[in-house]
Structures are given as C-alpha cells and as structure tokens.
Design a protein around this motif. Sequence first.
Motif, mmCIF file in Angstrom:
data_model
loop_
_atom_site.group_PDB
_atom_site.id
_atom_site.type_symbol
_atom_site.label_atom_id
_atom_site.label_comp_id
_atom_site.label_asym_id
_atom_site.label_seq_id
_atom_site.Cartn_x
_atom_site.Cartn_y
_atom_site.Cartn_z
ATOM 1 N N THR A 133 31.725 5.334 1.958
ATOM 2 C CA THR A 133 30.776 6.265 1.358
ATOM 3 C C THR A 133 31.386 6.907 0.127
ATOM 4 O O THR A 133 32.508 6.590 -0.280
ATOM 5 C CB THR A 133 30.360 7.340 2.380
ATOM 6 O OG1 THR A 133 29.280 8.109 1.841
ATOM 7 C CG2 THR A 133 31.523 8.273 2.712
ATOM 8 N N ASN A 134 30.653 7.842 -0.447
ATOM 9 C CA ASN A 134 31.133 8.660 -1.565
ATOM 10 C C ASN A 134 31.857 9.867 -0.985
ATOM 11 O O ASN A 134 31.286 10.636 -0.210
ATOM 12 C CB ASN A 134 29.922 9.091 -2.410
ATOM 13 C CG ASN A 134 30.303 9.821 -3.669
ATOM 14 O OD1 ASN A 134 31.178 10.690 -3.666
ATOM 15 N ND2 ASN A 134 29.628 9.496 -4.760
ATOM 16 N N SER A 192 30.121 13.243 -1.343
ATOM 17 C CA SER A 192 28.805 13.430 -0.722
ATOM 18 C C SER A 192 28.828 14.609 0.235
ATOM 19 O O SER A 192 29.881 15.200 0.506
ATOM 20 C CB SER A 192 28.407 12.157 0.035
ATOM 21 O OG SER A 192 29.318 11.933 1.112
ATOM 22 N N VAL A 233 24.768 5.600 8.874
ATOM 23 C CA VAL A 233 25.690 4.823 8.044
ATOM 24 C C VAL A 233 25.908 3.485 8.745
ATOM 25 O O VAL A 233 25.465 3.288 9.878
ATOM 26 C CB VAL A 233 27.030 5.565 7.825
ATOM 27 C CG1 VAL A 233 26.811 6.867 7.072
ATOM 28 C CG2 VAL A 233 27.725 5.832 9.161
ATOM 29 N N TRP A 282 33.637 3.152 8.163
ATOM 30 C CA TRP A 282 32.486 3.034 7.273
ATOM 31 C C TRP A 282 32.921 3.494 5.886
ATOM 32 O O TRP A 282 33.997 4.065 5.723
ATOM 33 C CB TRP A 282 31.302 3.858 7.778
ATOM 34 C CG TRP A 282 31.553 5.340 7.729
ATOM 35 C CD1 TRP A 282 31.199 6.218 6.728
ATOM 36 C CD2 TRP A 282 32.229 6.132 8.709
ATOM 37 N NE1 TRP A 282 31.624 7.483 7.020
ATOM 38 C CE2 TRP A 282 32.251 7.468 8.239
ATOM 39 C CE3 TRP A 282 32.821 5.830 9.936
ATOM 40 C CZ2 TRP A 282 32.858 8.494 8.957
ATOM 41 C CZ3 TRP A 282 33.425 6.865 10.649
ATOM 42 C CH2 TRP A 282 33.430 8.178 10.168
ATOM 43 N N TRP A 331 35.081 6.979 -4.168
ATOM 44 C CA TRP A 331 34.420 6.097 -3.194
ATOM 45 C C TRP A 331 35.462 5.449 -2.300
ATOM 46 O O TRP A 331 36.480 4.949 -2.773
ATOM 47 C CB TRP A 331 33.632 5.018 -3.937
ATOM 48 C CG TRP A 331 32.765 4.169 -3.050
ATOM 49 C CD1 TRP A 331 31.441 4.320 -2.787
ATOM 50 C CD2 TRP A 331 33.170 3.009 -2.305
ATOM 51 N NE1 TRP A 331 30.997 3.347 -1.935
ATOM 52 C CE2 TRP A 331 32.042 2.524 -1.620
ATOM 53 C CE3 TRP A 331 34.389 2.344 -2.157
ATOM 54 C CZ2 TRP A 331 32.081 1.415 -0.797
ATOM 55 C CZ3 TRP A 331 34.439 1.238 -1.327
ATOM 56 C CH2 TRP A 331 33.293 0.769 -0.661
ATOM 57 N N GLN A 364 26.228 10.939 -5.235
ATOM 58 C CA GLN A 364 25.551 11.070 -3.939
ATOM 59 C C GLN A 364 25.415 12.517 -3.486
ATOM 60 O O GLN A 364 26.367 13.295 -3.565
ATOM 61 C CB GLN A 364 26.300 10.256 -2.889
ATOM 62 C CG GLN A 364 25.518 10.047 -1.605
ATOM 63 C CD GLN A 364 26.250 9.105 -0.666
ATOM 64 O OE1 GLN A 364 26.982 9.550 0.192
ATOM 65 N NE2 GLN A 364 26.057 7.812 -0.848
#
Length: 211
Positions: free
Chosen positions: A76-77, A80, A62, A74, A170, A139
């Motif tokens: 992300t979804n 996920s 990532v 960071w 998200w 994701q």
Amino acid sequence: MSIADIRKDYQQASLSETDVTNDPIQQFGTWFEQALNADVAEANAMSLATVNANGRPSSRIVLIKEFDQRGFCWFTNYDSAKGNDLAQNPYGALLFFWTALERQVRIEGRIEKITAQENDAYFHSRPLGSRQGAHASHQSQPIPNREALEQQLAAVIEKFGDQPPRPEHWGGYRLVPERIEFWQGRSSRLHDRIVYTRDADNSWTITRLQP
C-alpha cells in the motif's frame, strides 16, 4: 422481507480439533488452497482493521500477496490513512470471509514494514498501470475531481514513461500473527471455532471457543 429476517443456515462442513494441524500457517494454507479450488471470488481479499492514536478504528479491504511463517503481507501507500494508523499504533487485524465455503479466518498481531528489497521485487512485478498509479495517487488525500487524478497520471507517464521506479512512500507490511482463529459455519448458529494463540516460546496453543 425485513433485514432482520435475512439469514442462512450453514450446513456444508464441520471443524474439530482433530481436523486441524499443529501449525496455523499450514492450516491457513490448506484453507486458502481450498478457497482457490472452489473458485471463491476474490479469495485473496481480506479486511484490514487498524486503530489510530486516538483509539478510533477503521477497516478496508486489501489483497494478501504473500504468507509464510513470518506472517501475512500486503502492499500500500505508507502515507495512506492505514499507513498513518500503523505509524501510531502498529497492531491490527485481518479477516477473510469465504462465503462459498461458510468460513472465516481472523488474524491478529503486530504489523511491521517489510524490506526495501522485498518491496522492489514485488513493485516491479506489477502491471505497468499499477506502477504508474502508485505515483499518481496520493492515497487518502482529497482531490477535486476525477480529471485531476487523470492529470496526475498523465504527468507521471510523461516523467517516467514505462519505467516508473518504486516510490519511497509505497511498500509492504507484514502482520506477525499472535492469534489466528478458524471459523466454520454450522447449523443453528452453533459454529465451530478453533483458535491458535502464540506462546512466549513461539509455539501455539490450540483452543476451541464457544460460538
């Protein structure tokens, strides 16, 4: 040449207790800036390792987007595979490997979600395609083919145009460090390793480790 014969002798630099600051975040900032100045490819790329409820580890690359005294962030979804791992076990590890400088940084600690305000601010700073992609991709879920993904993206563009809102699924995570190790490659595999460990009063203890 066999795989077992592949090796490199690290000779660029050294690292001693007198070379580092008392603050590991400041020390990371120094090393990160040096990696950027050295044009290290993808200097902001880090391996994120997580563990699920069954004790099964997994890792992936990532991109770090922010770091300060609170930790390392960071985005992300949340749905996920890594998001599901963190919902079950909120601890993880980060690894930076800057080969051009013969350096690693290992970071371990508890991981938490950041605020909705922080998520919104970063999401709306992203390129349009990335914002649309956050909606289009479920994701880590199976999909029959590339065409299906492109159809999902087309549906998002039709629905939101060039103003897609941040999806609820998200957002960002922050690893709050409990342990940070700075590793400098040295000749004959006698590497320098300086580790910071967070104490109960939030101060840091600095220790040299054997290679």
